[in-house]
Write an enzyme that holds these catalytic residues in place. Structure first.
Site, mmCIF file in Angstrom:
data_model
loop_
_atom_site.group_PDB
_atom_site.id
_atom_site.type_symbol
_atom_site.label_atom_id
_atom_site.label_comp_id
_atom_site.label_asym_id
_atom_site.label_seq_id
_atom_site.Cartn_x
_atom_site.Cartn_y
_atom_site.Cartn_z
ATOM 1 C CB SER A 38 2.529 -1.145 -1.487
ATOM 2 O OG SER A 38 1.512 -2.007 -1.940
ATOM 3 C CG ASP A 182 2.039 -4.172 0.963
ATOM 4 O OD1 ASP A 182 2.715 -3.215 1.389
ATOM 5 O OD2 ASP A 182 1.177 -4.057 0.087
#
Length: 304
Positions: A38, A182
């Site tokens: 991320s 993600d």
């Protein structure tokens, strides 16, 4: 071989940037492997290039508009605190259009492209350092690690963007016939992957406190309930990743150096505030310096 691992954490990535700046520029750590999830993935390329000032400028200047082309929430500031609520108009409009997520982050995709040139990408790809980002393949129910060595410019920038898409608040991406989101949904602190790739010493930046210092406030709307639920799940995943990482390190005789945030930075890492992120970068640098000299960081243990 030395590795730098940076966890997910949204806007708190600014703190990780400060830690990395000290480790690279002052402690003179020469990393062979960079692994991130991320916001960690967003930092890696510039850190591997040694262009710390460039990524610092980016993290010190972004705001909501830099990330979202369709933001699913509104931010209200009352009595020095920030509260989020649903942006009903944006969310309803997206659902009427048949969209799958509350918000969309195409602006982040453009920011990544404008901040990493083809020449910079080629320098990394031709170099000896391995840059690896973490993504979640929702279709195949598995975590995947994407190395810069395996992709061309456009593909790798897509993987960086995908790694940072905090679904369902940001974009859900369909690529190679699969839906991706993600990487933090499965591996928010990818220590194990760094060791599997040959690292014998790993510096790990974990974007939360080592011990929980707060209780979550009661949810006031469905949006806050979802964010609180995701926060709870990600905390559990993070703890598991660290435990597994320590076990793998022990098995491979690898050394792990953990850098946690010394205080709670924010309870909502989807809020991108320029001033706070600038302060967090400085705090990360000072914290790493103090840790290096075995001094406790002199920081108020207060939520900003």
């Amino acid at each position: 071989m030395k590795a730098l691992v940076i966890s997910g954490g949204g806007s708190k990535g600014a703190f990780a940037g400060g830690v990395a700046q000290f480790l690279i520029e002052e402690a003179k750590r020469d990393y062979d492997i960079f692994v991130g999830t991320s916001t960690g993935s967003l930092l890696l390329s510039h850190l591997a290039l040694g262009k710390v000032d460039k990524i610092k400028e980016i993290y010190s200047s972004v705001d909501q508009d830099s990330i979202f082309n369709s933001c699913p929430f509104k931010i209200e500031r009352k009595h020095g605190s920030e509260f989020i609520s649903i942006n009903h108009w944006n969310v309803v409009r997206r659902f009427l259009k048949g969209k799958k997520t509350f918000g969309e982050s195409e602006n982040l995709r453009e920011l990544i492209r404008s901040s990493i040139s083809y020449r910079e990408f080629d320098t990394l790809k031709q170099g000896s350092k391995d840059v690896v980002v973490t993504v979640s393949n929702l279709s195949l129910n598995q975590i995947e690690y994407k190395s810069i060595r395996d992709y061309d410019y456009d593909e790798f920038l897509d993987w960086i963007w995908i790694s940072a898409n905090y679904t369902p608040f940001m974009s859900l991406v369909r690529k190679n016939g699969c839906e991706y989101a993600d990487g933090g949904l499965g591996s928010i602190v990818p220590i194990e992957e760094a060791i599997k790739r040959g690292a014998t010493e790993v510096d790990v930046v974990v974007l939360r406190t080592e011990v929980s210092y707060y209780n979550r406030m009661p949810s006031r709307n469905p949006f806050e309930l979802i964010t609180n639920m995701f926060g709870f799940v990600l905390d559990r995943i993070e703890n598991q990743n660290i435990r597994i990482g320590k076990l793998v390190a022990n098995h491979h005789d690898a050394i792990i150096n953990l850098y946690y945030t010394p205080a709670v930075l924010t309870t909502n890492s989807l809020i991108f505030d320029k001033e706070k992120m600038t302060r967090w970068w400085k705090r990360g640098y000072l914290y790493a310096r103090n840790k290096q000299t075995d001094e406790m960081p002199i920081e108020p243990d207060l939520q900003e």
